[in-house]
Motif scaffolding. Structure first.
Motif, short mmCIF file in Angstrom:
data_model
loop_
_atom_site.label_atom_id
_atom_site.label_comp_id
_atom_site.label_asym_id
_atom_site.label_seq_id
_atom_site.Cartn_x
_atom_site.Cartn_y
_atom_site.Cartn_z
N LYS A 19 1.04 -0.96 0.36
CA LYS A 19 0.17 0.06 -0.18
C LYS A 19 1.31 1.23 -0.33
CE LYS A 19 -3.92 -2.52 2.07
NZ LYS A 19 -4.74 -2.36 3.79
N PRO A 20 0.40 2.78 -0.40
CA PRO A 20 1.18 3.84 -0.40
C PRO A 20 0.92 4.26 0.97
CG PRO A 20 -1.39 3.52 -1.66
CD PRO A 20 -0.43 2.76 -1.86
N SER A 37 6.90 4.93 0.91
CA SER A 37 7.43 3.73 0.35
C SER A 37 6.62 3.37 -1.40
CB SER A 37 6.38 2.56 0.72
OG SER A 37 4.34 2.95 0.01
N TYR A 38 7.74 2.37 -2.50
CA TYR A 38 7.54 2.25 -3.27
C TYR A 38 6.22 2.36 -4.42
CZ TYR A 38 13.02 1.74 -3.75
OH TYR A 38 14.04 2.43 -3.67
N GLU A 39 5.15 1.84 -3.96
CA GLU A 39 3.92 2.37 -3.90
C GLU A 39 3.73 4.08 -3.64
OE1 GLU A 39 4.65 -1.59 -1.88
OE2 GLU A 39 4.78 -0.17 -1.73
N ALA A 40 4.48 4.31 -3.07
CA ALA A 40 3.70 5.83 -3.12
C ALA A 40 4.63 6.56 -4.04
CB ALA A 40 3.80 6.61 -1.68
N GLN A 53 0.27 18.12 -0.09
CA GLN A 53 0.99 17.58 -1.55
C GLN A 53 0.49 16.56 -2.09
OE1 GLN A 53 4.77 19.65 -3.09
NE2 GLN A 53 4.49 19.02 -5.47
N ALA A 54 1.22 15.79 -1.67
CA ALA A 54 1.41 14.43 -1.01
C ALA A 54 0.16 13.66 -0.90
CB ALA A 54 2.24 13.82 -0.12
N ILE A 55 -1.11 14.19 0.00
CA ILE A 55 -2.61 13.60 -0.07
C ILE A 55 -3.51 14.37 -1.97
CG2 ILE A 55 -4.55 13.81 1.08
CD1 ILE A 55 -2.52 15.04 3.43
N GLN A 56 -2.78 15.22 -2.05
CA GLN A 56 -3.50 15.50 -3.14
C GLN A 56 -2.62 14.58 -4.43
OE1 GLN A 56 -2.28 19.49 -3.98
NE2 GLN A 56 -3.62 20.25 -2.69
N LEU A 57 -1.64 14.40 -4.27
CA LEU A 57 -0.79 13.57 -5.42
C LEU A 57 -1.39 12.45 -5.46
CD1 LEU A 57 2.78 14.32 -5.73
CD2 LEU A 57 0.95 14.82 -7.67
N CYS A 58 -2.30 12.09 -4.09
CA CYS A 58 -2.28 10.29 -3.64
C CYS A 58 -3.61 9.91 -3.17
CB CYS A 58 -0.77 9.48 -3.24
SG CYS A 58 -1.46 7.95 -3.15
N ILE A 62 -1.66 6.50 3.10
CA ILE A 62 -1.53 5.90 4.54
C ILE A 62 -0.17 7.10 5.11
CG2 ILE A 62 -1.38 4.19 5.74
CD1 ILE A 62 -2.22 2.76 4.21
N PHE A 63 -0.63 7.34 5.98
CA PHE A 63 0.89 8.12 7.02
C PHE A 63 0.67 7.47 8.06
CE2 PHE A 63 -0.84 11.37 4.31
CZ PHE A 63 -0.30 12.20 3.91
N CYS A 64 1.84 7.05 8.57
CA CYS A 64 2.38 6.63 9.56
C CYS A 64 2.98 7.26 10.83
CB CYS A 64 2.73 5.41 9.87
SG CYS A 64 4.10 5.15 8.56
N ARG A 65 3.69 7.56 12.39
CA ARG A 65 4.14 8.61 12.54
C ARG A 65 5.73 7.30 12.92
NH1 ARG A 65 3.40 12.40 16.19
NH2 ARG A 65 1.41 12.06 16.61
#
Length: 348
Positions: A19-20, A37-40, A53-58, A62-65
């Motif tokens: 998963k991204p 990750s490579y998926e992202a 910007q990352a959310i706009q692209l994908c 999924i975000f993790c701390r």
């Protein structure tokens, strides 16, 4: 290592595999991505990119701390694997290092076979993948390590170096950033072959000291040794806030907390320095840094806070919200813990 932080998370949490994923940042658009990750990355998400910007692209990102203590522990395990083959290890970061295997400990006698053995050990012992570059010097090895990611192994032998560099796009040269690449393209330099047409004098006149470096590296010339005891250029701490800071009192409290973190990290490294740098990022993502070199070496939180606060007091904060604060120390005097509190040097 391949997408190091993200790969560790996907290893430890199977539900994240395939998963991204972004380590760092947040789904509400605050902060920046530390590793994707490579998926992202297929969507254009990359490190140092604002979360918004990352959310706009994908949108499904999924975000993790970040779990830096875990990454450090994995990094130590990777370093232990390296040490089975050579003591000449120069770390660049938690997930990257130069190794000189001219005389490898097991007596394998082949840098390519050593690289394969290291990659295999990392895969089987840590369930992670690494990419390796093998060549005659640090610059070419670094380029080779990025050439076939992930899980790559690229060898660039002496006879292949010049043709390889002549065809390489200028932005792929290690040490050529976005700004320099654009400047070079404005000069008609798009590949290593284009760069090679310029004399050393011309490059120095355009790029200063870096021009000399560019002149030699495009010819595959790099005589820098692998330095096992590489000293960090700076030690610091920074924090991106859940909510932008507007009150001066809150900002000063954050500077105090950062100063204490920096003191702990300096003590852990048995270091003290003379240059204090303050970093401020505002709500509109504009960023400034302010530095001061002190007359004597410092390491205590009280001293760090004093100079950081002085730098902070000179910044115009009228009607501006602060998104991030950071403090770092550089210009080191390296010594042991005993001397940390008594910098007097012995004559003999």
């Amino acid at each position: 290592m391949d997408a190091f932080y993200a790969s560790v998370e996907q290893r430890d949490f199977p539900e994240l595999r395939g998963k991204p994923l972004a380590v760092g940042g947040s789904p509400d658009g605050r902060g920046v991505v530390a590793t994707a990750s490579y998926e992202a990355r297929k969507f254009g998400v990359k490190s140092a990119m604002p979360s918004r910007q990352a959310i706009q692209l994908c949108p499904q990102l999924i975000f993790c701390r970040p779990r830096f203590e875990v990454y450090k522990e994995v990094s130590r395990a990777i370093r232990e694997i390296f040490s089975r083959y050579t003591d000449l290890i120069e770390p660049l970061s938690l997930d990257e290092a130069y190794l000189d295997v001219t005389h490898d400990k097991p007596g394998i006698g082949s840098a390519i076979e050593v690289a394969k053995a290291i990659k295999d050990a990392i895969r089987y012992e840590l369930d992670l993948t690494a990419s390796a570059g093998v060549s005659i010097n640090k610059f070419i090895a670094k380029i080779a390590s990025d050439y076939h990611k992930p899980d790559g192994l690229t060898f660039i032998g002496p006879s292949k170096i010049v043709p390889f560099l002549e065809k390489l796009p200028i932005e792929k040269f290690f040490g050529v950033g976005k700004v320099t690449a654009q400047k070079m393209k404005g000069m008609g330099i798009h590949t290593g072959g284009d760069l090679k047409r310029f004399s050393e004098t011309e490059l120095i006149s355009r790029f200063g000291k870096s021009g000399k470096f560019f002149y030699h590296i495009v010819r595959g010339e790099d005589d820098r040794p692998v330095k096992p005891n590489r000293i960090s250029k700076s030690i610091g701490a920074e924090d991106t806030f859940e909510t932008d800071l507007f009150e001066l009192e809150d900002m000063l409290l954050e500077l105090k907390a950062l100063s204490e973190k920096v003191e702990k990290r300096l003590t852990a490294k048995s270091s003290q320095g003379r240059t204090v740098t303050l970093k401020i990022k505002f709500a509109d993502f504009t960023q400034i840094t302010r530095s001061r070199t002190t007359p004597s070496y410092i390491h205590s939180a009280q001293e760090i806070l004093q100079y950081a606060s002085e730098l902070f007091s000179k910044v115009d904060l009228e009607n501006r919200k602060v998104r991030l604060l950071g403090i770092s120390i550089s210009n080191f005097y390296e010594n042991d813990v005993e001397k940390l509190h008594n910098p007097q040097l012995r004559l003999f």
